[in-house]
Scaffold this motif. Structure first.
Motif, mmCIF file in Angstrom:
data_model
loop_
_atom_site.group_PDB
_atom_site.id
_atom_site.type_symbol
_atom_site.label_atom_id
_atom_site.label_comp_id
_atom_site.label_asym_id
_atom_site.label_seq_id
_atom_site.Cartn_x
_atom_site.Cartn_y
_atom_site.Cartn_z
ATOM 1 N N LEU A 430 1.072 -1.505 -0.319
ATOM 2 C CA LEU A 430 -0.230 0.291 -0.173
ATOM 3 C C LEU A 430 0.425 1.026 -0.050
ATOM 4 O O LEU A 430 0.758 2.695 -0.682
ATOM 5 N N GLN A 431 1.816 1.677 0.452
ATOM 6 C CA GLN A 431 2.771 2.152 0.300
ATOM 7 C C GLN A 431 3.322 2.634 -0.841
ATOM 8 O O GLN A 431 3.477 4.011 -1.253
ATOM 9 N N ARG A 432 3.933 1.285 -1.688
ATOM 10 C CA ARG A 432 4.612 1.600 -3.019
ATOM 11 C C ARG A 432 3.232 1.913 -3.742
ATOM 12 O O ARG A 432 3.580 2.518 -4.995
ATOM 13 N N PHE A 433 2.097 1.358 -3.929
ATOM 14 C CA PHE A 433 0.676 1.195 -5.131
ATOM 15 C C PHE A 433 -0.040 1.827 -4.598
ATOM 16 O O PHE A 433 -0.860 1.681 -3.175
ATOM 17 N N SER A 434 -1.039 2.500 -5.036
ATOM 18 C CA SER A 434 -2.623 2.413 -5.350
ATOM 19 C C SER A 434 -3.224 1.464 -6.041
ATOM 20 O O SER A 434 -2.951 0.843 -7.161
ATOM 21 N N PHE A 435 -4.196 0.406 -5.651
ATOM 22 C CA PHE A 435 -4.921 -0.986 -6.005
ATOM 23 C C PHE A 435 -6.517 -0.331 -6.425
ATOM 24 O O PHE A 435 -7.043 0.377 -5.919
ATOM 25 N N SER A 436 -7.179 -0.755 -8.307
ATOM 26 C CA SER A 436 -8.264 0.010 -8.768
ATOM 27 C C SER A 436 -8.809 -1.309 -9.891
ATOM 28 O O SER A 436 -7.702 -1.994 -10.095
ATOM 29 N N PRO A 437 -9.783 -0.852 -9.466
ATOM 30 C CA PRO A 437 -10.804 -2.006 -11.115
ATOM 31 C C PRO A 437 -9.978 -1.780 -12.091
ATOM 32 O O PRO A 437 -9.507 -0.061 -12.525
ATOM 33 N N PRO A 438 -9.819 -2.126 -13.360
ATOM 34 C CA PRO A 438 -9.422 -2.156 -14.019
ATOM 35 C C PRO A 438 -10.069 -1.207 -15.452
ATOM 36 O O PRO A 438 -11.214 -1.384 -15.230
ATOM 37 N N PRO A 439 -9.636 -1.214 -16.191
ATOM 38 C CA PRO A 439 -10.749 0.311 -16.727
ATOM 39 C C PRO A 439 -11.504 -1.133 -17.778
ATOM 40 O O PRO A 439 -11.277 -2.008 -18.249
ATOM 41 N N GLY A 440 -12.559 0.209 -17.528
ATOM 42 C CA GLY A 440 -13.682 -0.800 -17.411
ATOM 43 C C GLY A 440 -14.473 -1.435 -16.729
ATOM 44 O O GLY A 440 -15.548 -1.729 -16.746
ATOM 45 N N VAL A 441 -14.287 -1.113 -15.488
ATOM 46 C CA VAL A 441 -14.489 -1.675 -14.550
ATOM 47 C C VAL A 441 -14.583 -1.131 -13.059
ATOM 48 O O VAL A 441 -13.702 -0.131 -12.980
ATOM 49 N N THR A 442 -15.525 -1.163 -12.331
ATOM 50 C CA THR A 442 -16.258 -0.160 -11.076
ATOM 51 C C THR A 442 -15.918 -1.015 -10.400
ATOM 52 O O THR A 442 -15.952 -1.893 -10.037
ATOM 53 N N GLU A 443 -16.442 -0.382 -9.324
ATOM 54 C CA GLU A 443 -15.709 -0.744 -8.027
ATOM 55 C C GLU A 443 -16.986 -1.445 -7.359
ATOM 56 O O GLU A 443 -16.699 -2.688 -6.851
ATOM 57 N N ASP A 444 -17.865 -1.084 -8.001
ATOM 58 C CA ASP A 444 -18.973 -1.714 -7.433
ATOM 59 C C ASP A 444 -19.325 -3.243 -8.717
ATOM 60 O O ASP A 444 -20.078 -4.053 -8.254
ATOM 61 N N ASP A 445 -18.638 -3.980 -9.761
ATOM 62 C CA ASP A 445 -18.528 -4.822 -10.506
ATOM 63 C C ASP A 445 -17.266 -5.657 -9.186
ATOM 64 O O ASP A 445 -18.067 -7.509 -10.005
ATOM 65 N N LEU A 446 -16.768 -5.023 -8.616
ATOM 66 C CA LEU A 446 -15.453 -6.332 -7.961
ATOM 67 C C LEU A 446 -16.413 -6.942 -7.381
ATOM 68 O O LEU A 446 -16.923 -6.853 -6.375
ATOM 69 N N ASP A 447 -16.242 -8.542 -7.571
ATOM 70 C CA ASP A 447 -17.324 -9.270 -6.769
ATOM 71 C C ASP A 447 -16.492 -9.968 -5.449
ATOM 72 O O ASP A 447 -15.467 -9.890 -5.309
ATOM 73 N N LEU A 448 -17.265 -10.635 -4.052
ATOM 74 C CA LEU A 448 -17.037 -10.474 -2.984
ATOM 75 C C LEU A 448 -16.982 -12.111 -2.750
ATOM 76 O O LEU A 448 -16.666 -12.420 -1.388
#
Length: 469
Positions: A430-448
């Motif tokens: 977390l110090q070195r990177f920020s994590f996000s969904p790939p292009p075209g995918v929203t946070e809501d699309d990430l399935d838990l």
């Protein structure tokens, strides 16, 4: 067909049917009388002969069905996996009473057919009796001697962090992994094999699993062979060296029936390696997925890391000054719930527990899902809420119902190492990177929704790791 042949055929069919019905009635009456003679058994859904409650269970995610049954039958109940009777313990108070307060009664391991095939009763995870006691004691002592949970293991972890960061950078910010063996052991077909071992020859997953295990055993054997050739009893380099020296010493003293034999060595190494890498790796994958899904929580973690640590390498001693980050790691473990049914136990003697009789040798499932999501212990058990581990002043607080590492005699022996690894790897990433969904995918699309497996991994997904430096 003649009239006589027809009568004979009908008579044979009726005789067979009558025999089946007689055996069914005998089975039901004998099980009932046994309970009456020995004491009241835990309640549960009525099983079918041979099939048990299999038709009511989701074999891909049995922990979900068991949680539903706990709502109906209470914190201790009986369910039948095929012909096998299993007692399920649900909720923090009940699981703690069994695993901690009555640790001797519930401390043996239930070794299912698939894990007997894999380990043959050797090693640490799937063993009982004197062999298990000695291997666990030896492993725990040596891991501590070699620095588990202190400065020695911290230095080793810090050596690995640059390599992990390099992997993320080489993959252009994308990460996607799977562990076939863990997936196979939790598959529905392997659950069927555990209920009905005679199905083994027709289960493809079992063949694949056995091949994986054979390959693993060969690799560990080669590792041991290489270390044996360069062994120096005066300078042990690690767990294997210590084991080999103990084995050599016992053999020289004439003790040829020692528990320190090659099978215990190979499977102890495999158990430690498998359990240590899968659980930590799986938890980190959940952590990064949750950070990508809940960006406001990721932002707050990164703000705390930047404010307290800056650009230097995070160290274990930083934990006391990063309460929010530590709370996020604990909440990840709680919600990820990667070992929902723990590894099944078995009773070591006849037990009376909460007014119920449980016979010696009965399989027992401590339903860790029901502990980590106990609504009497957690304010919002089904949501990702780091505040579960923070007081009103924002200070980190321990929670008794946090049983991510199980409890009692079979508690994870690498817990202190795992805690250290999770903190150092998570904060460094977390110090070195920020994590996000790939292009075209929203946070809501990430399935838990977790994938099927012996431990619960995130479903296959991709994340973008964007450098912050």
């Amino acid at each position: 067909m003649s009239l006589i042949e027809g009568i004979l055929q009908t008579s044979s069919t009726m005789t067979l049917l009558g025999a089946v019905l007689f055996l069914l009635v005998l089975y039901l009456r004998s099980s009932g009388s046994s309970a009456e003679e020995q004491g009241k058994e835990p309640p549960g859904p009525r099983p079918l002969p041979l099939l048990g409650n299999m038709l009511q269970l989701d074999l891909n995610r049995p922990y979900r069905t068991l949680c539903e049954l706990a709502n109906k039958y209470g914190s201790i109940f009986t369910v039948h996996f095929g012909p096998k009777k299993v007692v399920v313990l649900a909720g923090y108070k009940t699981v703690k009473q069994a695993l901690v307060n009555q640790a001797e009664d519930f401390g043996d391991r239930d070794i299912t057919p698939v894990f007997y095939d894999i380990n043959q009763g050797h090693g640490i995870l799937f063993a009982n009796g004197d062999s298990w006691k000695e291997m666990r004691r030896f492993a725990l002592t040596n891991l501590r001697d070699f620095g588990m949970g202190n400065k020695g293991s911290e230095d080793k972890i810090l050596e690995e962090i640059p390599y992990l960061i390099e992997v993320f950078e080489k993959h252009d910010g994308m990460a996607d992994r799977a562990n076939e063996t863990i997936h196979l052991t939790g598959s529905a077909s392997i659950q069927m094999y555990n209920m009905f071992p005679w199905l083994g020859p027709w289960i493809k997953n079992l063949t694949r699993l056995k091949k994986n295990v054979a390959d693993m055993k060969m690799e560990v054997t080669e590792l041991v062979r290489g270390l044996k050739e360069t062994l120096n009893p005066q300078m042990c380099r690690g767990f294997v060296d210590s084991f080999l020296v103990r084995k050599q010493t016992l053999e020289e003293s004439g003790n040829m029936d020692s528990l320190y034999h090659d099978n215990n060595l190979v499977f102890s190494v495999a158990n430690l390696f498998g359990a240590g890498t899968d659980t930590t790796g799986t938890t980190l994958r959940w952590g990064l997925l949750l950070m990508a899904k809940y960006r406001h929580i990721q932002d707050r973690v990164q703000e705390e890391i930047s404010r307290v640590i800056g650009s230097r390498q995070p160290l274990v001693e930083d934990r006391k000054n990063l309460p929010y980050t530590v709370a996020v790691i604990h909440e990840t473990q709680r919600l990820a719930n990667i070992a929902p049914m723990a590894i099944p136990h078995t009773t070591s003697r006849d037990v009376t527990f909460q007014g119920y009789f449980i016979k010696k040798g009965t399989s027992v499932i401590p339903l860790l899902t029901s502990v980590l999501q106990d609504d009497s212990e957690w304010e919002s058990p089904h949501t990702f809420n780091p505040s579960h581990f923070l007081d009103e002043q924002g200070r980190f607080i321990k929670r008794d119902a946090f049983m991510a590492f199980s409890a009692g005699r079979r508690v994870c022996l690498g817990e202190s190492l795992a805690r250290m690894e999770l903190f150092l790897f998570f904060t460094s990433l977390l110090q070195r990177f920020s994590f996000s969904p790939p292009p075209g995918v929203t946070e809501d699309d990430l399935d838990l929704t977790p994938s099927v497996g012996f431990t619960l991994n995130p479903s296959p997904h991709q994340l973008c790791a964007v450098s912050r430096v």
